[in-house]
Design a protein around this motif. Structure first.
Motif, PDB file in Angstrom:
ATOM      1  N   THR A  15       0.834  -1.195   0.000  1.00  0.00           N
ATOM      2  CA  THR A  15       0.000   0.000   0.000  1.00  0.00           C
ATOM      3  C   THR A  15       0.873   1.250   0.000  1.00  0.00           C
ATOM      4  O   THR A  15       1.890   1.312   0.685  1.00  0.00           O
ATOM      5  CB  THR A  15      -0.923   0.039   1.229  1.00  0.00           C
ATOM      6  OG1 THR A  15      -0.146  -0.079   2.417  1.00  0.00           O
ATOM      7  CG2 THR A  15      -1.942  -1.090   1.188  1.00  0.00           C
ATOM      8  N   ASP A  16       0.451   2.242  -0.777  1.00  0.00           N
ATOM      9  CA  ASP A  16       1.270   3.450  -0.914  1.00  0.00           C
ATOM     10  C   ASP A  16       1.317   4.298   0.346  1.00  0.00           C
ATOM     11  O   ASP A  16       2.223   5.102   0.508  1.00  0.00           O
ATOM     12  CB  ASP A  16       0.862   4.277  -2.133  1.00  0.00           C
ATOM     13  CG  ASP A  16      -0.547   4.824  -2.081  1.00  0.00           C
ATOM     14  OD1 ASP A  16      -1.265   4.592  -1.090  1.00  0.00           O
ATOM     15  OD2 ASP A  16      -0.959   5.488  -3.060  1.00  0.00           O
ATOM     16  N   SER A  17       0.385   4.099   1.270  1.00  0.00           N
ATOM     17  CA  SER A  17       0.386   4.918   2.482  1.00  0.00           C
ATOM     18  C   SER A  17       1.141   4.292   3.654  1.00  0.00           C
ATOM     19  O   SER A  17       1.497   5.004   4.588  1.00  0.00           O
ATOM     20  CB  SER A  17      -1.050   5.229   2.908  1.00  0.00           C
ATOM     21  OG  SER A  17      -1.790   4.048   3.046  1.00  0.00           O
ATOM     22  N   ARG A  43      -2.660   1.522  -4.383  1.00  0.00           N
ATOM     23  CA  ARG A  43      -3.453   2.391  -3.491  1.00  0.00           C
ATOM     24  C   ARG A  43      -4.130   1.547  -2.411  1.00  0.00           C
ATOM     25  O   ARG A  43      -4.073   1.858  -1.240  1.00  0.00           O
ATOM     26  CB  ARG A  43      -4.476   3.176  -4.286  1.00  0.00           C
ATOM     27  CG  ARG A  43      -5.240   4.166  -3.448  1.00  0.00           C
ATOM     28  CD  ARG A  43      -6.021   5.149  -4.267  1.00  0.00           C
ATOM     29  NE  ARG A  43      -5.244   5.778  -5.321  1.00  0.00           N
ATOM     30  CZ  ARG A  43      -4.560   6.916  -5.178  1.00  0.00           C
ATOM     31  NH1 ARG A  43      -4.559   7.534  -4.030  1.00  0.00           N
ATOM     32  NH2 ARG A  43      -3.898   7.421  -6.180  1.00  0.00           N
ATOM     33  N   SER A  44      -4.795   0.484  -2.852  1.00  0.00           N
ATOM     34  CA  SER A  44      -5.468  -0.413  -1.914  1.00  0.00           C
ATOM     35  C   SER A  44      -5.544  -1.806  -2.524  1.00  0.00           C
ATOM     36  O   SER A  44      -6.135  -1.975  -3.596  1.00  0.00           O
ATOM     37  CB  SER A  44      -6.881   0.087  -1.611  1.00  0.00           C
ATOM     38  OG  SER A  44      -7.568  -0.863  -0.808  1.00  0.00           O
ATOM     39  N   TYR A  75      -8.678   4.152   4.064  1.00  0.00           N
ATOM     40  CA  TYR A  75      -9.927   3.976   3.337  1.00  0.00           C
ATOM     41  C   TYR A  75     -10.889   3.164   4.189  1.00  0.00           C
ATOM     42  O   TYR A  75     -10.652   1.979   4.448  1.00  0.00           O
ATOM     43  CB  TYR A  75      -9.682   3.293   1.992  1.00  0.00           C
ATOM     44  CG  TYR A  75      -8.643   4.014   1.173  1.00  0.00           C
ATOM     45  CD1 TYR A  75      -8.918   5.249   0.606  1.00  0.00           C
ATOM     46  CD2 TYR A  75      -7.374   3.470   0.998  1.00  0.00           C
ATOM     47  CE1 TYR A  75      -7.966   5.937  -0.125  1.00  0.00           C
ATOM     48  CE2 TYR A  75      -6.415   4.141   0.257  1.00  0.00           C
ATOM     49  CZ  TYR A  75      -6.719   5.374  -0.291  1.00  0.00           C
ATOM     50  OH  TYR A  75      -5.765   6.048  -1.008  1.00  0.00           O
TER      51      TYR A  75
END
Length: 139
Positions: A15-17, A43-44, A75
């Motif tokens: 995941t990018d976060s 992203r997810s 999210y």
């Protein structure tokens, strides 16, 4: 860095976060991990359908690590949806005779170097033990 010649490639959906910055910190620290590892920044991972995983195994991926933020996902509801999707993927894997240990969902934070390395090394060791995926027709 070493790889698993007989075990296949390891795909990491990061995941990018959370997990991708964690993987980046491993690289910045120059920590070695198996060369057969491929990281895909996403992203997810909840966006990937169950059949995606089967297609990866059919195309020569030996193991998949889904590295997410866990319950800290930005999210709403995505982690629970992802967990359900992975459970459904496990059922498909079983129907095709695939060892479900080839697919692993784990939470990795932005500074979880040891956890990242452990997951990758554990998957690499598993792939060395069980070899490449072998499909059978679904029952």
């Amino acid at each position: 860095m070493s790889g698993a010649p007989g075990g296949g490639k390891i795909l990491i959906l990061a995941t990018d976060s959370c997990a991708y910055p964690g993987a980046n910190s491993v690289g910045q620290a120059h920590s070695p991990y198996p060369a057969n590892t491929y990281i895909l920044r996403v992203r997810s991972p909840a966006l990937f359908p169950e059949r995606f995983y089967l297609d990866c195994f059919r195309k020569g991926i030996g193991g998949i690590l889904i590295m997410s933020c866990g319950e800290e996902c930005p999210y709403e509801g995505a982690y629970k949806a992802l967990a359900r999707r992975v459970d459904a993927a496990y059922q498909l894997m079983k129907a095709h005779g695939l060892d479900i240990r080839r697919l692993r969902l784990t939470a990795i934070c932005t500074v979880c170097n040891r956890a990242f390395l452990k997951e990758v090394n554990d998957m690499n060791a598993l792939l060395e033990e069980i070899g490449p995926p072998e499909f059978r027709d679904a029952a």
